[in-house]
Design a protein around this motif. Structure first.
Motif, short mmCIF file in Angstrom:
data_model
loop_
_atom_site.label_atom_id
_atom_site.label_comp_id
_atom_site.label_asym_id
_atom_site.label_seq_id
_atom_site.Cartn_x
_atom_site.Cartn_y
_atom_site.Cartn_z
N GLU A 58 0.84 -1.19 0.00
CA GLU A 58 0.00 0.00 0.00
C GLU A 58 0.88 1.25 0.00
OE1 GLU A 58 -3.76 -0.03 0.05
OE2 GLU A 58 -2.88 -1.78 -0.92
N THR A 59 0.24 2.38 -0.05
CA THR A 59 0.99 3.64 -0.10
C THR A 59 1.63 3.88 1.26
OG1 THR A 59 -0.64 4.47 -1.65
CG2 THR A 59 0.87 6.08 -0.68
N VAL A 60 2.83 3.40 1.40
CA VAL A 60 3.56 3.50 2.66
C VAL A 60 4.90 4.16 2.35
CG1 VAL A 60 4.60 2.13 4.51
CG2 VAL A 60 2.44 1.41 3.53
N PRO A 61 5.37 5.07 3.20
CA PRO A 61 6.68 5.68 2.95
C PRO A 61 7.77 4.63 2.77
CG PRO A 61 5.59 6.77 4.78
CD PRO A 61 4.75 5.58 4.43
N ASN A 62 8.74 4.90 1.90
CA ASN A 62 9.76 3.87 1.68
C ASN A 62 10.75 3.78 2.83
OD1 ASN A 62 11.26 6.15 1.23
ND2 ASN A 62 11.43 5.85 -0.98
N ARG A 63 10.50 4.51 3.91
CA ARG A 63 11.26 4.30 5.15
C ARG A 63 10.87 2.95 5.78
NH1 ARG A 63 9.70 6.84 9.01
NH2 ARG A 63 7.75 7.75 8.28
N PHE A 64 9.72 2.43 5.37
CA PHE A 64 9.24 1.14 5.88
C PHE A 64 9.67 0.05 4.90
CE2 PHE A 64 6.31 2.27 9.33
CZ PHE A 64 6.22 3.63 9.15
N SER A 65 10.41 -0.92 5.39
CA SER A 65 10.82 -2.00 4.49
C SER A 65 10.56 -3.35 5.15
CB SER A 65 12.29 -1.87 4.09
OG SER A 65 13.10 -1.71 5.24
N PRO A 66 9.64 -4.12 4.55
CA PRO A 66 9.39 -5.46 5.07
C PRO A 66 10.42 -6.44 4.53
CG PRO A 66 7.93 -4.99 3.24
CD PRO A 66 8.80 -3.79 3.41
N LYS A 67 10.65 -7.49 5.32
CA LYS A 67 11.57 -8.55 4.87
C LYS A 67 11.02 -9.89 5.32
CE LYS A 67 16.06 -6.38 4.22
NZ LYS A 67 15.55 -5.02 4.14
N SER A 68 10.97 -10.83 4.39
CA SER A 68 10.45 -12.14 4.71
C SER A 68 11.52 -13.19 4.43
CB SER A 68 9.19 -12.42 3.88
OG SER A 68 8.64 -13.68 4.21
N PRO A 69 12.29 -13.60 5.43
CA PRO A 69 13.35 -14.58 5.20
C PRO A 69 12.81 -15.97 4.85
CG PRO A 69 13.14 -14.07 7.54
CD PRO A 69 12.23 -13.13 6.82
N ASP A 70 11.62 -16.28 5.35
CA ASP A 70 10.93 -17.52 4.99
C ASP A 70 9.46 -17.30 5.24
OD1 ASP A 70 12.45 -18.45 7.95
OD2 ASP A 70 10.26 -18.31 7.81
N LYS A 71 8.62 -18.25 4.86
CA LYS A 71 7.19 -17.93 4.88
C LYS A 71 6.61 -17.90 6.29
CE LYS A 71 5.15 -22.45 3.97
NZ LYS A 71 4.28 -23.22 3.07
N ALA A 72 7.40 -18.27 7.28
CA ALA A 72 6.92 -18.20 8.67
C ALA A 72 7.29 -16.89 9.35
CB ALA A 72 7.48 -19.37 9.47
N HIS A 73 8.08 -16.07 8.68
CA HIS A 73 8.56 -14.82 9.30
C HIS A 73 8.34 -13.63 8.37
CE1 HIS A 73 10.85 -17.95 11.43
NE2 HIS A 73 10.86 -17.11 12.45
N LEU A 74 7.91 -12.53 8.97
CA LEU A 74 7.80 -11.27 8.23
C LEU A 74 8.20 -10.15 9.18
CD1 LEU A 74 7.09 -9.74 5.66
CD2 LEU A 74 4.74 -9.56 6.50
N ASN A 75 9.34 -9.55 8.92
CA ASN A 75 9.86 -8.50 9.77
C ASN A 75 9.61 -7.14 9.12
OD1 ASN A 75 10.84 -10.58 11.41
ND2 ASN A 75 12.73 -10.70 10.23
N LEU A 76 9.54 -6.12 9.96
CA LEU A 76 9.30 -4.76 9.47
C LEU A 76 10.40 -3.86 10.00
CD1 LEU A 76 7.31 -2.90 7.95
CD2 LEU A 76 6.20 -2.46 10.16
N HIS A 77 11.13 -3.26 9.08
CA HIS A 77 12.20 -2.35 9.47
C HIS A 77 11.76 -0.93 9.13
CE1 HIS A 77 16.27 -1.31 10.61
NE2 HIS A 77 16.29 -0.50 9.58
N ILE A 78 11.98 -0.02 10.05
CA ILE A 78 11.58 1.36 9.84
C ILE A 78 12.80 2.26 10.02
CG2 ILE A 78 9.85 3.12 10.34
CD1 ILE A 78 8.41 0.99 12.07
N ASN A 79 13.12 3.02 8.99
CA ASN A 79 14.24 3.96 9.04
C ASN A 79 13.76 5.35 9.41
OD1 ASN A 79 16.26 2.14 8.23
ND2 ASN A 79 15.75 2.43 6.07
#
Lengths: 113, 115
Positions: A58-79
């Motif tokens: 969705e329209t989210v600032p690119n300071r937000f970056s999700p990362k999914s190392p595998d399908k059981a994990h979804l991390n959210l990094h915010i700069n």
């Protein structure tokens, strides 16, 4: 035993910092989501990953970056955190080949000072 | 545009009163419908869901909802509320297709029950 777990539960930080929130699900689901709930309780989807692939952005600032190392994990990094990022962030998961009922994590309350 | 409207922002009832929370949606195609509840300080939990079949759906804790296709509505009801029903209630909709699709949430209705 927890189906969808998030860490940390509370996060208090200064403006300009970079922080990460982690999410894990043990339900065997192939799709995971990040939602932001603001102070008025309005819940808005941010991202969704299906089998580690970004499918909703969705329209989210690119300071937000999700990362999914595998399908059981979804991390959210915010700069470069801003005051307006203060909210409760919920992770959720679902099985795509079904009826898409989503299971939510306990939430992470982020406060930016 | 896809949207979910919950017209009641805050409902205050006494214990044992009957409850009806309105939900109307705008979404092209066949839909799945949900009601989620968020107790104070907690995460969202599914109350009930409609996918197909009987339009009157029964959920947990005595809640039910009726899907009226002609009115694009999915109102939540409970015949007699309890103090423990104090919470935020969210109506939600997504499209019924094989791949994952995002759920659109309504803005929520805060329910306060007077003991």
């Amino acid at each position: 035993d927890t189906a969808v777990s998030q860490t940390p539960k509370y996060l208090v930080t200064q403006m300009g910092n970079d922080k990460s929130i982690k999410c894990e699900q043990n339900l065997g689901h192939d799709t995971m989501y990040w939602y932001k709930q603001d102070s008025k309780k309005f819940l808005k989807i941010m991202f969704s990953y299906n089998n580690k692939e970004l499918i909703i952005n969705e329209t989210v600032p690119n300071r937000f970056s999700p990362k999914s190392p595998d399908k059981a994990h979804l991390n959210l990094h915010i700069n470069s955190l801003e005051l307006g990022d203060s909210a409760v962030y919920f992770c959720a998961s679902s099985q795509s080949s079904g009826l898409n009922e989503q299971f939510f994590g306990p939430g992470t309350r982020l406060t930016v000072l | 545009a896809q949207s979910v409207s919950q017209h009641n922002h805050h409902v205050i009832l006494s214990e044992a009163a009957s409850l009806e929370l309105g939900c109307n949606y705008s979404y092209g195609g066949t839909v799945n419908l949900f009601w989620y509840v968020q107790y104070p300080g907690q995460h969202l939990q599914l109350l009930l869901k409609y996918f197909s079949g009987d339009p009157l759906v029964k959920g947990i804790k005595g809640f039910e909802a009726e899907f009226i296709k002609s009115k694009f509505s999915f109102n939540l009801r409970k015949p007699s509320v309890q103090w423990s029903d104090t919470a935020e209630y969210f109506c939600a909709v997504n499209g019924r297709r094989s791949s994952a699709s995002k759920i659109i949430f309504g803005s929520g209705t805060r329910l306060s029950i007077r003991p």
